[in-house]
Scaffold this motif. Structure first.
Motif, PDB file in Angstrom:
ATOM      1  N   LEU A  65      30.599  -7.067  87.700  1.00  0.00           N
ATOM      2  CA  LEU A  65      29.284  -6.970  87.078  1.00  0.00           C
ATOM      3  C   LEU A  65      29.208  -5.740  86.169  1.00  0.00           C
ATOM      4  CD1 LEU A  65      27.170  -7.537  90.303  1.00  0.00           C
ATOM      5  CD2 LEU A  65      27.361  -9.165  88.409  1.00  0.00           C
ATOM      6  N   MET A  66      28.263  -5.789  85.244  1.00  0.00           N
ATOM      7  CA  MET A  66      27.898  -4.582  84.516  1.00  0.00           C
ATOM      8  C   MET A  66      27.219  -3.608  85.471  1.00  0.00           C
ATOM      9  SD  MET A  66      28.564  -4.394  81.235  1.00  0.00           S
ATOM     10  CE  MET A  66      27.276  -3.387  80.490  1.00  0.00           C
ATOM     11  N   HIS A  67      27.481  -2.323  85.293  1.00  0.00           N
ATOM     12  CA  HIS A  67      26.741  -1.332  86.067  1.00  0.00           C
ATOM     13  C   HIS A  67      25.245  -1.469  85.787  1.00  0.00           C
ATOM     14  CE1 HIS A  67      25.798   2.457  88.033  1.00  0.00           C
ATOM     15  NE2 HIS A  67      25.064   2.772  86.973  1.00  0.00           N
ATOM     16  N   GLN A  68      24.926  -1.773  84.509  1.00  0.00           N
ATOM     17  CA  GLN A  68      23.532  -1.916  84.078  1.00  0.00           C
ATOM     18  C   GLN A  68      23.115  -3.389  84.106  1.00  0.00           C
ATOM     19  OE1 GLN A  68      26.163  -0.771  82.355  1.00  0.00           O
ATOM     20  NE2 GLN A  68      25.647   0.952  81.041  1.00  0.00           N
ATOM     21  N   THR A  69      23.297  -4.047  85.235  1.00  0.00           N
ATOM     22  CA  THR A  69      22.998  -5.478  85.296  1.00  0.00           C
ATOM     23  C   THR A  69      21.499  -5.768  85.407  1.00  0.00           C
ATOM     24  OG1 THR A  69      25.157  -6.131  86.177  1.00  0.00           O
ATOM     25  CG2 THR A  69      23.306  -7.571  86.658  1.00  0.00           C
ATOM     26  N   SER A  70      20.812  -5.070  86.252  1.00  0.00           N
ATOM     27  CA  SER A  70      19.415  -5.408  86.536  1.00  0.00           C
ATOM     28  C   SER A  70      18.503  -5.111  85.343  1.00  0.00           C
ATOM     29  CB  SER A  70      18.923  -4.623  87.753  1.00  0.00           C
ATOM     30  OG  SER A  70      17.553  -4.885  87.969  1.00  0.00           O
ATOM     31  N   VAL A  71      17.889  -6.155  84.809  1.00  0.00           N
ATOM     32  CA  VAL A  71      16.970  -5.970  83.684  1.00  0.00           C
ATOM     33  C   VAL A  71      15.679  -5.278  84.127  1.00  0.00           C
ATOM     34  CG1 VAL A  71      17.874  -7.935  82.389  1.00  0.00           C
ATOM     35  CG2 VAL A  71      15.989  -8.286  84.003  1.00  0.00           C
ATOM     36  N   HIS A  72      15.447  -5.230  85.431  1.00  0.00           N
ATOM     37  CA  HIS A  72      14.254  -4.567  85.949  1.00  0.00           C
ATOM     38  C   HIS A  72      14.436  -3.052  86.030  1.00  0.00           C
ATOM     39  CE1 HIS A  72      13.928  -8.712  87.590  1.00  0.00           C
ATOM     40  NE2 HIS A  72      12.678  -8.565  87.170  1.00  0.00           N
ATOM     41  N   ALA A 122      20.354  -3.428  79.428  1.00  0.00           N
ATOM     42  CA  ALA A 122      21.217  -4.339  80.191  1.00  0.00           C
ATOM     43  C   ALA A 122      21.941  -5.345  79.304  1.00  0.00           C
ATOM     44  CB  ALA A 122      20.396  -5.080  81.250  1.00  0.00           C
ATOM     45  N   GLY A 123      21.282  -5.839  78.268  1.00  0.00           N
ATOM     46  CA  GLY A 123      21.915  -6.835  77.403  1.00  0.00           C
ATOM     47  C   GLY A 123      22.746  -6.242  76.302  1.00  0.00           C
ATOM     48  N   LYS A 124      22.447  -4.993  75.916  1.00  0.00           N
ATOM     49  CA  LYS A 124      23.112  -4.392  74.764  1.00  0.00           C
ATOM     50  C   LYS A 124      24.273  -3.479  75.117  1.00  0.00           C
ATOM     51  CE  LYS A 124      18.918  -4.392  71.922  1.00  0.00           C
ATOM     52  NZ  LYS A 124      17.951  -3.532  71.170  1.00  0.00           N
ATOM     53  N   ALA A 125      24.336  -3.013  76.342  1.00  0.00           N
ATOM     54  CA  ALA A 125      25.398  -2.087  76.728  1.00  0.00           C
ATOM     55  C   ALA A 125      26.767  -2.744  76.542  1.00  0.00           C
ATOM     56  CB  ALA A 125      25.218  -1.660  78.181  1.00  0.00           C
ATOM     57  N   GLU A 126      27.743  -1.946  76.144  1.00  0.00           N
ATOM     58  CA  GLU A 126      29.077  -2.484  75.855  1.00  0.00           C
ATOM     59  C   GLU A 126      29.773  -2.918  77.137  1.00  0.00           C
ATOM     60  OE1 GLU A 126      33.239  -1.185  73.606  1.00  0.00           O
ATOM     61  OE2 GLU A 126      31.493   0.154  73.573  1.00  0.00           O
ATOM     62  N   ARG A 127      30.422  -4.075  77.045  1.00  0.00           N
ATOM     63  CA  ARG A 127      31.213  -4.577  78.172  1.00  0.00           C
ATOM     64  C   ARG A 127      32.590  -3.921  78.091  1.00  0.00           C
ATOM     65  NH1 ARG A 127      26.054  -5.990  78.170  1.00  0.00           N
ATOM     66  NH2 ARG A 127      25.626  -7.678  79.625  1.00  0.00           N
ATOM     67  N   ASN A 128      32.777  -2.871  78.852  1.00  0.00           N
ATOM     68  CA  ASN A 128      34.041  -2.141  78.810  1.00  0.00           C
ATOM     69  C   ASN A 128      34.364  -1.581  80.194  1.00  0.00           C
ATOM     70  OD1 ASN A 128      32.399   0.126  79.154  1.00  0.00           O
ATOM     71  ND2 ASN A 128      32.449   0.682  76.984  1.00  0.00           N
TER      72      ASN A 128
END
Length: 349
Positions: free
Chosen positions: A120-127, A132-138
């Motif tokens: 998962l992204m560390h910044q997964t929770s949109v709450h 959450a949607g714009k952070a780079e997938r790296n």
């Protein structure tokens, strides 16, 4: 009811993709293939890299052929255990982090213990995370959420997880009634299944091959050097059986066999390519010629390592390669038919 050949091949694909085998950790799947061939009374040997070689004698022992497909897959390793108890990973093979976001995975410790998790992204929770949607997938932003009660790095280490442990992705294999096959790792376990069925067919039909033929099940292709060794001096033709790449500008589809004319390593042998095309046309086999712009195969690795061989590349068309892959039984069948006629054909000299 007895299964048809294509049904047997698809079942083999399902079994193969379900065995975790990221490059560097392929003993389990190689053992599976070894046992399959032993039941056919086919002698095999392992090379020092862990790949498997089967040899079927032919009428002519002075000139050999080699066919190869690889069982190693994309995967990852534990790179770091974070203070939070989440796990940072390092990729194995050429793919992007976005292609594994949300994927279930398993971690195998050096002791053999298996634990599961989700990438998962560390910044997964949109709450919680505005980006959450714009952070780079790296590598810095993506991590494994372990399915264990852990709150810090020490608790994860206490479970036996350490840097260097292999991470495998859930294949999520599905075979649909209309002939589509969806799964991770169809590259290249679909081709491995096709080669195993070809060997089974040669044995059951008591076919005498015109040339001694080696079948290399390689295990390091995804990292570039799986099929570049153990090629006998008598080998004239070397045919890699690997996926056909699909996308904009490509002619490859999910229903025919793809014959590669060029990839990132350069053109494949022109006379062998013409011979493969001729065999397809003579035997009413659906095929497409194609160029794969960002691709290399075990055959190109063999050429780069200095072997004096005629090299070629064919395979089933695979959509969304190195991500959520899909093919169709028609492509599997057409690839199998071309190989069946190829191993019984005259050699390009």
């Amino acid at each position: 009811m007895k299964k048809t050949k294509i049904e047997e091949t698809i079942q083999l694909i399902q079994e193969l993709v379900s065995i975790p085998s990221p490059s560097g950790n392929t003993n389990e799947v190689i053992t599976y293939v070894e046992k399959y061939l032993a039941e056919l009374n086919v002698e095999t040997k392992r090379n020092r890299k862990g790949g498997l070689i089967a040899t079927l004698p032919g009428k002519d022992h002075t000139q050999h052929r080699m066919l190869t497909a690889h069982v190693d897959t994309l995967g990852a390793m534990v790179k770091e255990i974070k203070p939070s108890g989440r796990i940072k990973i390092d990729l194995i093979g050429g793919f992007r982090y976005n292609s594994i976001e949300g994927e279930y995975c398993q971690i195998q410790t050096t002791s053999g213990k298996i634990m599961t998790g989700t990438i998962l992204m560390h910044q997964t929770s949109v709450h919680v995370y505005k980006d959450a949607g714009k952070a780079e997938r790296n590598q810095d932003n993506m991590e494994i959420r372990l399915d264990e009660k852990v709150h810090n790095a020490d608790e994860v280490r206490h479970l036996g997880i350490a840097v260097g442990d292999f991470v495998s992705f859930d294949p999520r294999v599905q075979v649909l009634p209309n002939g589509f096959i969806k799964s991770r790792h169809l590259d290249d376990k679909a081709s491995v299944a096709i080669l195993l069925q070809l060997i089974q067919q040669i044995k059951s039909e008591k076919i005498e091959l015109p040339f001694t033929t080696h079948f290399l099940i390689s295990n390091n292709e995804e990292i570039g050097y799986g099929g570049n060794s153990n090629i006998t001096p008598e080998t004239v033709e070397y045919l890699a059986v690997d996926m056909g790449a699909m996308g904009d500008g490509q002619s490859t589809d999910e229903y025919t066999v793809s014959i590669c004319v060029k990839d990132a390593s350069g053109p494949y042998h022109y006379e062998l390519r013409k011979r493969l095309t001729q065999l397809a046309e003579e035997n009413d086999i659906g095929y497409k010629l194609d160029i794969y712009p960002f691709y290399g195969s075990d055959a190109s690795a063999a050429i780069r390592s200095g072997h004096d061989i005629v090299h070629g590349l064919i395979g089933p068309g695979i959509d969304s390669s190195h991500a959520f892959e899909r093919t169709h039984k028609d492509s599997i069948e057409n690839t199998a038919k071309l190989l069946y006629h190829y191993v019984q054909s005259s050699m390009v000299l």
